[in-house]
Design an enzyme around this catalytic site. Structure first.
Site, PDB file in Angstrom:
ATOM      1  CE  LYS A 106      -5.539 -12.312  -1.639  1.00  0.00           C
ATOM      2  NZ  LYS A 106      -5.344 -10.876  -1.934  1.00  0.00           N
ATOM      3  CD  GLU A 130     -11.279 -12.625 -14.624  1.00  0.00           C
ATOM      4  OE1 GLU A 130     -12.190 -13.114 -15.291  1.00  0.00           O
ATOM      5  OE2 GLU A 130     -10.356 -13.301 -14.146  1.00  0.00           O
ATOM      6  N   GLY A 135      -4.666 -10.874 -10.635  1.00  0.00           N
ATOM      7  CA  GLY A 135      -5.107  -9.603 -11.213  1.00  0.00           C
ATOM      8  C   GLY A 135      -5.121  -9.519 -12.731  1.00  0.00           C
ATOM      9  CB  ILE A 137      -4.177 -14.274 -15.399  1.00  0.00           C
ATOM     10  CG1 ILE A 137      -2.677 -14.018 -15.216  1.00  0.00           C
ATOM     11  CG2 ILE A 137      -4.421 -15.465 -16.320  1.00  0.00           C
ATOM     12  CD1 ILE A 137      -1.927 -15.191 -14.586  1.00  0.00           C
ATOM     13  N   GLY A 188       9.020  -1.836  -2.389  1.00  0.00           N
ATOM     14  CA  GLY A 188       7.560  -1.811  -2.317  1.00  0.00           C
ATOM     15  C   GLY A 188       6.905  -3.034  -2.943  1.00  0.00           C
ATOM     16  CD  GLU A 191       1.415  -5.480   1.784  1.00  0.00           C
ATOM     17  OE1 GLU A 191       1.394  -4.601   2.667  1.00  0.00           O
ATOM     18  OE2 GLU A 191       0.858  -5.356   0.687  1.00  0.00           O
ATOM     19  CG  ASP A 202      -1.849 -13.464  -1.572  1.00  0.00           C
ATOM     20  OD1 ASP A 202      -2.738 -12.608  -1.497  1.00  0.00           O
ATOM     21  OD2 ASP A 202      -1.314 -13.812  -2.645  1.00  0.00           O
ATOM     22  CE  LYS A 206      -3.549 -13.611  -4.942  1.00  0.00           C
ATOM     23  NZ  LYS A 206      -2.168 -13.213  -5.216  1.00  0.00           N
ATOM     24  N   GLY A 303      -0.794  -5.360  -9.307  1.00  0.00           N
ATOM     25  CA  GLY A 303      -0.377  -4.055  -9.839  1.00  0.00           C
ATOM     26  C   GLY A 303      -1.602  -3.270 -10.264  1.00  0.00           C
TER      27      GLY A 303
HETATM   28  N1  LIG Z   1      -2.899  -4.341  -5.136  1.00  0.00           N
HETATM   29  C1  LIG Z   1      -3.057  -5.237  -6.095  1.00  0.00           C
HETATM   30  O1  LIG Z   1      -2.266  -5.332  -7.025  1.00  0.00           O
HETATM   31  C2  LIG Z   1      -4.255  -6.150  -6.060  1.00  0.00           C
HETATM   32  C3  LIG Z   1      -4.340  -7.205  -6.983  1.00  0.00           C
HETATM   33  C4  LIG Z   1      -5.495  -8.002  -6.997  1.00  0.00           C
HETATM   34  C5  LIG Z   1      -6.501  -7.748  -6.090  1.00  0.00           C
HETATM   35  N2  LIG Z   1      -6.372  -6.751  -5.175  1.00  0.00           N
HETATM   36  C6  LIG Z   1      -7.471  -6.490  -4.245  1.00  0.00           C
HETATM   37  O2  LIG Z   1      -7.990  -5.195  -4.519  1.00  0.00           O
HETATM   38  C7  LIG Z   1      -8.535  -4.625  -3.327  1.00  0.00           C
HETATM   39  C8  LIG Z   1      -7.900  -3.261  -3.092  1.00  0.00           C
HETATM   40  O3  LIG Z   1      -6.501  -3.433  -2.951  1.00  0.00           O
HETATM   41  P1  LIG Z   1      -5.500  -2.198  -3.017  1.00  0.00           P
HETATM   42  O4  LIG Z   1      -4.139  -2.769  -3.124  1.00  0.00           O
HETATM   43  O5  LIG Z   1      -5.977  -1.222  -4.022  1.00  0.00           O
HETATM   44  O6  LIG Z   1      -5.704  -1.582  -1.529  1.00  0.00           O
HETATM   45  P2  LIG Z   1      -5.232  -0.148  -1.022  1.00  0.00           P
HETATM   46  O7  LIG Z   1      -4.184   0.418  -1.877  1.00  0.00           O
HETATM   47  O8  LIG Z   1      -4.978  -0.317   0.431  1.00  0.00           O
HETATM   48  O9  LIG Z   1      -6.537   0.763  -1.198  1.00  0.00           O
HETATM   49  C9  LIG Z   1      -7.663   0.645  -0.383  1.00  0.00           C
HETATM   50  C10 LIG Z   1      -8.549   1.847  -0.575  1.00  0.00           C
HETATM   51  O10 LIG Z   1      -9.732   1.649   0.198  1.00  0.00           O
HETATM   52  C11 LIG Z   1     -10.022   2.877   0.878  1.00  0.00           C
HETATM   53  N3  LIG Z   1     -10.757   2.623   2.108  1.00  0.00           N
HETATM   54  C12 LIG Z   1     -10.392   1.845   3.148  1.00  0.00           C
HETATM   55  N4  LIG Z   1     -11.350   1.878   4.101  1.00  0.00           N
HETATM   56  C13 LIG Z   1     -12.319   2.683   3.630  1.00  0.00           C
HETATM   57  C14 LIG Z   1     -13.573   3.124   4.153  1.00  0.00           C
HETATM   58  N5  LIG Z   1     -14.017   2.730   5.332  1.00  0.00           N
HETATM   59  N6  LIG Z   1     -14.306   3.957   3.394  1.00  0.00           N
HETATM   60  C15 LIG Z   1     -13.869   4.380   2.180  1.00  0.00           C
HETATM   61  N7  LIG Z   1     -12.710   4.005   1.645  1.00  0.00           N
HETATM   62  C16 LIG Z   1     -11.940   3.162   2.361  1.00  0.00           C
HETATM   63  C17 LIG Z   1      -8.667   3.473   1.182  1.00  0.00           C
HETATM   64  O11 LIG Z   1      -8.872   4.838   1.429  1.00  0.00           O
HETATM   65  P3  LIG Z   1      -7.703   5.881   1.710  1.00  0.00           P
HETATM   66  O12 LIG Z   1      -6.926   5.946   0.437  1.00  0.00           O
HETATM   67  O13 LIG Z   1      -8.363   7.144   1.986  1.00  0.00           O
HETATM   68  O14 LIG Z   1      -6.948   5.305   2.857  1.00  0.00           O
HETATM   69  C18 LIG Z   1      -7.928   3.176  -0.131  1.00  0.00           C
HETATM   70  O15 LIG Z   1      -8.189   4.167  -1.074  1.00  0.00           O
HETATM   71  C19 LIG Z   1      -8.258  -5.667  -2.226  1.00  0.00           C
HETATM   72  O16 LIG Z   1      -9.378  -6.499  -2.091  1.00  0.00           O
HETATM   73  C20 LIG Z   1      -7.089  -6.466  -2.787  1.00  0.00           C
HETATM   74  O17 LIG Z   1      -7.010  -7.777  -2.269  1.00  0.00           O
HETATM   75  C21 LIG Z   1      -5.279  -5.943  -5.138  1.00  0.00           C
END
Ligand SMILES: NC(=O)c1ccc[n+]([C@@H]2O[C@H](COP(=O)([O-])OP(=O)(O)OC[C@H]3O[C@@H](n4cnc5c(N)ncnc54)[C@H](OP(=O)(O)O)[C@@H]3O)[C@@H](O)[C@H]2O)c1
Length: 434
Positions: A106, A130, A135, A137, A188, A191, A202, A206, A303
């Protein structure tokens, strides 16, 4: 059956949820598409420690995203890293190599999504996002296609699950924000640095994206008025309930005579409104259309699995296009071109207000406050006071009839100078148009 090959960069929450769904739901996905989605490559900094589903054991594993993006075997790149840094480089490189992109980002899409879409269109590839807002919806699909025939007049949302969890727990249990936040951090749900959630940033990112899709204007998060939930306390819920209202962090984009007014702020909403029933970490979006009237969308805002569903559904849409072609791509922003947004101040909007005070008691306080309100042409609606043991920190509430936000801001600024106040008055709008 020929496959379409996907590369996934980022194996954190969303990346691992996406991989799990692609593996566990592979047969259903193939039935719907008529072909299989194959994960050809995965990338993260710690890829060797990441568990990859058996179904994709043969996928190339790399710590260098450039290897994945330039891999001729990868047709679609899923950017699931996040943030405004390397994620932008990954998407740019994917477009340069004429690979369609699916992203959940986002921040990036909110700050430079339209420019990325322009580049994608020129490269003849697709861009799908999307998962970037709410996430679980499918609100982008709704605004882009489901109700694109309507003219949106207003959009209200609960777009941040953590702040909604804190508010609804405070409402149920009567505990203060700090206690609930500490628990949420342990579990968890929140943050270590909770500012993005509880200060509204945040939700603001959005809203910027959703409002762009709904109203066709390029809106930056910084264009949006934001106020978080730090000042909300259990006593505000008690007073709100007396008024048959509750409190939520409400994201609003409303078309008015003055233009499009955008805000993210805690507000009193009637207990009878459907938004009031959104509990815990759930999200909701309420869209009002000039023709179709009200539609309401509800689900998990985040999630691994709910967000993973959004990513997988985008991958399927893009893969279909790769296989069968598409005569016309629909912009992920729902408009062929976004207009320039000229921010309109929230001080122009009119609303009833809830004003909550904490005072060191002495005679004449109410008369003084009423005098300030009268001097700004604000009419008092009601005064509420719970029984209280101490005179040193006495809370009470004044509600006022609909008036301009500017008048309320002026009155609150003047009241804040009064020496009997223990803190500046808390002013919350009372949303009536819901
Ligand atoms: N969490 C949610 O529920 C949620 C909901 C909607 C949208 N989002 C969006 O989804 C995206 C990911 O969120 P997330 O919660 O999944 O984040 P996350 O758990 O922090 O995962 C980020 C991933 O990116 C990898 N990464 C970071 N820097 C990198 C690099 N330079 N090269 C290769 N890999 C790299 C990390 O690697 P390592 O594992 O090796 O550190 C990790 O696997 C974000 O844009 C977030 O805003 C998340």
């Amino acid at each position: 059956m020929e496959e379409v090959n996907v590369g996934i960069v980022g194996l954190g929450n969303v990346g691992s949820g996406t991989l799990a769904i692609l593996a566990e739901n592979a047969d259903q996905i193939a039935l719907k598409l008529g072909f299989r989605l194959r994960v050809a490559a995965v990338c993260s900094r710690s890829v060797q420690e990441r568990a990859i589903p058996q179904a994709f054991a043969a996928a190339r594993r790399t710590t260098n995203w450039r290897d994945l993006v330039t891999d001729p075997g990868v047709q679609i790149v899923a950017e699931l890293v996040g943030g405004n840094g390397v994620a932008g480089d990954i998407i740019d490189a994917a477009i340069a190599h004429r690979k369609s992109v699916v992203t959940a980002n986002k921040e990036l899409m909110g700050s430079c999504g339209p420019e990325i879409w322009d580049r994608a269109i020129r490269a003849g590839i697709n861009l799908a996002m999307e998962a970037s807002v709410c996430g679980g919806i499918p609100i982008h699909a709704v605004l882009r296609e489901g109700i694109s025939g309507d003219r949106v007049t207003a959009l209200h949302g609960i777009l941040n699950g953590t702040s909604n969890y804190i508010l609804t727990e405070m409402e149920k249990r009567g505990d203060p924000l700090d206690t609930i936040l500490a628990e949420a951090q342990k579990l968890g749900y929140a943050e270590a640095d909770p500012s993005a959630d509880i200060d509204g940033f945040d939700a603001r990112s959005k809203l910027a994206l959703l409002a762009a899709l709904a109203f066709g204007e390029k809106i930056l998060p910084s264009d949006i008025f934001v106020e978080g939930i730090r000042r909300i306390s259990p006593m505000d819920f008690r007073y709100a309930h007396t008024l048959e209202h509750t409190i939520r962090l409400v994201c609003t984009a409303r078309q008015t005579h003055d233009g499009l007014i955008l805000s993210v702020r805690p507000a009193l909403i009637p207990q009878s409104t459907i938004l009031a029933s959104v509990q815990g970490a759930y999200n909701a979006v309420w869209v009002k259309g000039a023709f179709g009237q009200d539609t309401f969308y509800y689900g998990r805002g985040a999630g691994p699995k709910p967000t993973g569903v959004a990513v997988v559904s985008d991958l399927m849409r893009v893969a279909r296009e790769i296989r069968f072609g598409s005569p016309e791509r629909v912009s992920p922003f729902a408009h062929e071109r976004l207009g320039e947004y000229k921010p309109v101040s929230v001080t122009l909007q009119k609303s009833a207000y809830y004003l909550r005070f904490r005072v060191s008691d002495r005679p004449g306080i109410l008369a003084l406050l009423a005098g300030i309100l009268a001097s700004k042409h604000i009419s008092l609606e009601s005064v509420l006071q719970e029984p209280c043991d101490t005179k040193h920190d006495l809370p009470f509430v004044i509600t006022v009839e609909p008036t301009s936000e500017q008048s309320v801001c002026d009155a609150v600024a003047e009241m804040a100078q009064l020496d009997f106040l223990r803190e500046p008055p808390l002013a919350l709008p009372m949303e009536t148009g819901l």
